[in-house]
Design a protein around this motif. Structure first.
Motif, PDB file in Angstrom:
ATOM      1  N   VAL A 102       1.153  -0.900  -0.186  1.00  0.00           N
ATOM      2  CA  VAL A 102      -0.102   0.207   0.004  1.00  0.00           C
ATOM      3  C   VAL A 102       1.326   0.790  -0.051  1.00  0.00           C
ATOM      4  N   GLU A 113       1.032  -3.003   5.409  1.00  0.00           N
ATOM      5  CA  GLU A 113       0.821  -1.993   5.364  1.00  0.00           C
ATOM      6  C   GLU A 113       1.782  -1.838   6.136  1.00  0.00           C
ATOM      7  N   ASP A 114       2.019   0.119   6.273  1.00  0.00           N
ATOM      8  CA  ASP A 114       2.794   0.272   6.649  1.00  0.00           C
ATOM      9  C   ASP A 114       2.236   0.932   8.597  1.00  0.00           C
TER      10      ASP A 114
HETATM   11 MG    MG Z   1      -0.456   3.607   4.630  1.00  0.00          MG
END
Ligand code: MG
Ligand code: 5GP
Length: 178
Positions: A45, A102-103
């Motif tokens: 993402v 995702e982070d």
């Molecule tokens: Mg993000």
């Protein structure tokens, strides 16, 4: 240690690059145990997860593909107010095992939105790997199977995460000083 200053907001060290890479090695082993024979699609993402993705995928010693999705929101909107998504083509997702990379998951709303869109493309399975999770800020339950670190509510930058464009290049993770 001197605080990091980005656009006049101040940040202090939260996790070192060494702590992050140690945890990513563990996550890599966990994910490998479930996916080594599945040729998964690793869906990064953008933009924040690009550093996490680069480090995590180099822990995988089995066939896998990397794809990217960008979620765009109006600046100034509340978290989760997403307006547009550039998804891979449905032929690239259909029949595949997907791992969303995702982070950080805060409210969880952008992940719920992304999963709903991906399900329309008929993947075989979808799981989430998020480097960071803010459990106290989740607005809806999201099943995040692989999680790096659970953190508090402070706004964080570094290791790919930005504050208004700055800070993605910092090797360590920093939390805002309030
Ligand atoms: Mg993000
Ligand atoms: P959610 O939809 O879970 O509320 O928000 C997820 C997105 O908001 C993340 O992918 C990230 O882009 C952004 N975000 C949430 N919390 C933070 C934070 O502490 N720092 C940064 N830089 N971005 C965040």
């Amino acid at each position: 240690m001197e605080p990091v200053i980005l656009h006049n907001r101040r940040f202090e060290l939260m996790l070192t690059a060494e702590e992050i890479s140690g945890r990513i090695r563990q996550m890599g082993a966990e994910i490998s145990a479930s996916y080594a024979s599945k040729n998964p699609v690793l869906l990064c993402v953008l933009k924040g997860a690009f550093v996490f993705t680069a480090d995590l995928i180099r822990q995988f010693h089995f066939p896998c593909e990397v794809m990217f999705v960008q979620l765009q929101s109006y600046s100034g909107s509340r978290s989760g107010g997403k307006v547009h998504m550039h998804l891979p083509l449905s032929g690239q997702i259909s029949g595949r095992h997907i791992i969303i990379l995702e982070d950080i998951a805060e409210t969880g709303l952008s992940l719920i939105h992304l999963i709903a869109e991906l399900e329309k493309l008929n993947p075989l399975s979808i799981q989430i790997a998020s480097l960071l999770v803010k459990p106290s800020m989740m607005q809806q339950p999201v099943d995040i199977r692989f999680r790096g670190f659970e953190i508090g509510e402070a706004f964080v930058v570094g290791y790919g995460l930005d504050y208004d464009g700055l800070g993605r290049n910092l090797p360590d993770l920093y939390a805002e000083i309030t």
